[in-house]
Motif scaffolding. Structure first.
Motif, PDB file in Angstrom:
ATOM      1  N   ARG A 290       0.856  -1.191   0.000  1.00  0.00           N
ATOM      2  CA  ARG A 290       0.000   0.000   0.000  1.00  0.00           C
ATOM      3  C   ARG A 290       0.886   1.234   0.000  1.00  0.00           C
ATOM      4  N   SER A 291       0.413   2.248  -0.685  1.00  0.00           N
ATOM      5  CA  SER A 291       1.145   3.510  -0.725  1.00  0.00           C
ATOM      6  C   SER A 291       0.151   4.666  -0.694  1.00  0.00           C
ATOM      7  N   THR A 292       0.638   5.811  -0.260  1.00  0.00           N
ATOM      8  CA  THR A 292      -0.156   7.041  -0.323  1.00  0.00           C
ATOM      9  C   THR A 292       0.332   7.867  -1.499  1.00  0.00           C
ATOM     10  N   HIS A 293      -0.584   8.577  -2.133  1.00  0.00           N
ATOM     11  CA  HIS A 293      -0.265   9.354  -3.326  1.00  0.00           C
ATOM     12  C   HIS A 293      -0.441  10.842  -3.059  1.00  0.00           C
ATOM     13  N   GLN A 294       0.342  11.645  -3.765  1.00  0.00           N
ATOM     14  CA  GLN A 294       0.210  13.095  -3.677  1.00  0.00           C
ATOM     15  C   GLN A 294       0.442  13.692  -5.061  1.00  0.00           C
ATOM     16  N   GLU A 295      -0.425  14.623  -5.450  1.00  0.00           N
ATOM     17  CA  GLU A 295      -0.253  15.368  -6.699  1.00  0.00           C
ATOM     18  C   GLU A 295       0.358  16.722  -6.376  1.00  0.00           C
ATOM     19  N   PHE A 296       1.386  17.115  -7.144  1.00  0.00           N
ATOM     20  CA  PHE A 296       2.029  18.412  -6.909  1.00  0.00           C
ATOM     21  C   PHE A 296       2.792  18.797  -8.164  1.00  0.00           C
ATOM     22  N   SER A 297       3.334  19.990  -8.180  1.00  0.00           N
ATOM     23  CA  SER A 297       4.187  20.409  -9.292  1.00  0.00           C
ATOM     24  C   SER A 297       5.501  20.932  -8.738  1.00  0.00           C
ATOM     25  N   SER A 298       6.519  20.856  -9.554  1.00  0.00           N
ATOM     26  CA  SER A 298       7.849  21.361  -9.207  1.00  0.00           C
ATOM     27  C   SER A 298       8.456  21.914 -10.483  1.00  0.00           C
ATOM     28  N   PRO A 299       9.104  23.075 -10.434  1.00  0.00           N
ATOM     29  CA  PRO A 299       9.492  23.708 -11.693  1.00  0.00           C
ATOM     30  C   PRO A 299      10.883  23.345 -12.196  1.00  0.00           C
ATOM     31  N   ASN A 300      10.987  23.137 -13.511  1.00  0.00           N
ATOM     32  CA  ASN A 300      12.245  23.371 -14.195  1.00  0.00           C
ATOM     33  C   ASN A 300      12.440  24.882 -14.278  1.00  0.00           C
TER      34      ASN A 300
END
Length: 546
Positions: A290-300
């Motif tokens: 089992r794993s937990t998920h997270q949506e996010f952004s990180s910039p070039n």
């Protein structure tokens, strides 16, 4: 009096010429500043940035720092919506502690393996929050299926609906190019999927363990796995058919092979001989996680210097350096911050110094130059892969990539290695640049480590773009330094560890010289009418260049 004035004016012009340079090379030879590289590294590797892990405040501070440097140099934004940022959409997966199980059944006997002792999930599942499988296990050598080159590890098995166990990397008997390509996780996983596998197990040979001890895979198990997302929500890398990718320790491998028709020791011997092999392990595997998920952004972070030629200005030379590191983790001698001074604050600092010099030149190059600090390299070359697949300029107008990553400033630099030099016309450009600076250009001293596919340049190579990746050589002509010993000690005690910190004793003069070397390569590529080309018949040309 007139003669005196004329003499004074002449001397002033000569002095000005010496200071500023009458050619690009002369202008920049004295302009690459060790103290500038030192200052950049000191900031980027400061504890304040907490190891610059992708998606964290520390990484965002580093990104803001690089963007402000680009702006101060007068470079144009090259990111989204006229900014210096290209936001990369990510999904991360973090294991739920204690929720991973792996049971092997052979001849009716069950063996429950212990997580972090017998096995580790190579990556928490980024696609499924709950993963489970119960399937037979087959063994496929190195997981390579290339009948055209006489090596097919799937020849004697049916992997449909099964878990495929395979050795990591590729046979040492392969030529360096083939070794690099077939050792990659992307090749192995796609090949397993193409044969119908639902799970993959990596096994480690003694040679693997010398380079990557099993403990390295179990360190900081709560660091998340990541993938970038396309517009449709698809994950890259992502193989939804695969329910689990596991690595076994030697005790775990012995348990897997307990009732195999071939012993694990015999399988290692066959692998080390470079021979294909495949057979049914006569073992069943049951896995759940089992794993937990997270949506996010990180910039070039990226900027562009516009070229001067009416036609060639629409083509681009791209410099890259990864800005991220591995963040914080298990304390070592009480220190939990993995600062990443050499990996890769140094490479970023060198790229910034290259960018500053290009911006300062009185004569712009003919082609445009993009300077790209990428996110997510330590999570699998993710930021560079996102840009290579979603560039902010037309993809077919990118003519070359020059990558700067983990240039070790452990001793005075007198030689360099240009990974990729043998693959394209960029090799000759590197030779000329080295000659101008009195640097020895040496061949890859460790082809078995397949470094050409292990840093951000490979994201461009996979899109058919010629690339170089420059590091310092193993040796130095400076007396009193044992280069190989210093590098070996650094890799053992500092690589991806808190000891990779800023040190004022680092040889920043070497960093300045290496930046100048990279500058000269990019300058020639930018000013040459013809694009760089792959060498005729080159392995990577055949795989990606067409």
């Amino acid at each position: 009096m007139r003669k005196s004035i004329f003499t004074f004016i002449t001397m002033a012009i000569v002095a000005f010429t010496i200071i500023t340079g009458c050619s690009n090379e002369g202008q920049h030879q004295a302009a690459f500043r060790p103290e500038a590289i030192s200052a950049h590294v000191r900031f980027l590797a400061d504890d304040l940035l907490e190891g610059r892990f992708t998606g964290t405040r520390g990484y965002d501070l580093a990104a803001a720092y690089v963007a402000t440097q680009f702006e101060a140099y007068g470079l144009e934004p090259a990111g989204d919506d006229s900014t210096y940022y290209q936001q990369v959409p990510f999904r991360s997966a973090t294991r739920v502690p204690g929720a991973q199980s792996l049971v092997i059944t052979s001849k009716g006997k069950q063996t429950r393996l212990v997580e972090l002792k017998d096995f580790v999930l190579r990556n928490p599942d980024r696609i499924h929050m709950k993963s489970s499988l119960a399937a037979d296990v087959v063994f496929a050598g190195y997981g390579i299926s290339e009948p055209a080159i006489g090596h097919d590890d799937y020849a004697n098995i049916d992997a449909q609906g099964k878990v495929v166990a395979m050795f990591a990397r590729a046979p040492g008997t392969f030529a360096p190019n083939e070794l690099a390509y077939y050792a990659s996780t992307s090749y192995k996983m796609q090949t397993a999927v193409d044969h119908g596998a639902v799970g993959v197990i990596y096994l480690l040979t003694p040679a693997n363990l010398q380079r990557f001890p099993f403990q390295r895979f179990t360190a900081n198990p709560q660091r998340p796995a990541m993938a970038w997302q396309d517009e449709d929500g698809g994950l890259h890398p992502g193989w939804p058919q695969i329910q689990g990718l596991m690595i076994l320790s030697r005790p775990g491998a012995d348990a897997l092979f307990r009732n195999s028709p071939v012993s694990f020791t015999e399988a290692i011997a066959t692998a080390e001989a470079g021979k294909p092999q495949s057979f049914d392990l006569k073992t069943k595997l049951r896995m759940s996680s089992r794993s937990t998920h997270q949506e996010f952004s990180s910039p070039n972070v990226l900027a562009v210097l516009r070229g001067s030629d009416p036609v060639l200005k629409d083509e681009y030379v791209v410099y890259t350096a990864h800005l991220d590191h591995v963040g914080t983790g298990d304390p070592v001698n009480g220190d939990p911050i993995y600062n990443g001074a050499h990996d890769n604050a140094v490479g970023t600092a060198m790229m910034l110094e290259v960018a500053r010099n290009f911006a300062a030149t009185g004569t712009k190059p003919k082609r445009s130059i993009i300077f790209l600090a990428v996110t997510g390299e330590e999570r699998g070359l993710l930021g560079s892969a996102y840009f290579a697949n979603n560039p902010t300029v037309p993809q077919d107008q990118i003519v070359a990539n020059l990558n700067l990553d983990m240039f070790l400033l452990l001793f005075p630099m007198t030689e360099v290695v240009a990974f990729g030099a043998e693959h394209s016309s960029l090799g000759a450009v590197a030779e000329r640049a080295a000659k101008k600076l009195g640097i020895k250009l040496t061949p890859d001293p460790m082809p078995e480590q397949t470094i050409f596919v292990r840093s951000d340049q490979y994201s461009f190579v996979k899109r058919g773009i010629p690339a170089l990746y420059i590091i310092g050589g193993l040796n130095t002509d400076a007396p009193g330094f044992d280069g190989p010993a210093l590098i070996k000690e650094w890799r053992k005690n500092s690589y991806h560890k808190p000891r990779d910190e800023y040190d004022p004793a680092m040889h920043f003069e070497s960093g300045a010289k290496a930046a100048h070397f990279n500058f000269l390569i990019g300058l020639e590529v930018a000013n040459t009418a013809a694009r760089p080309t792959w060498n005729e018949g080159d392995f990577f040309l055949e795989k990606f260049g067409k």
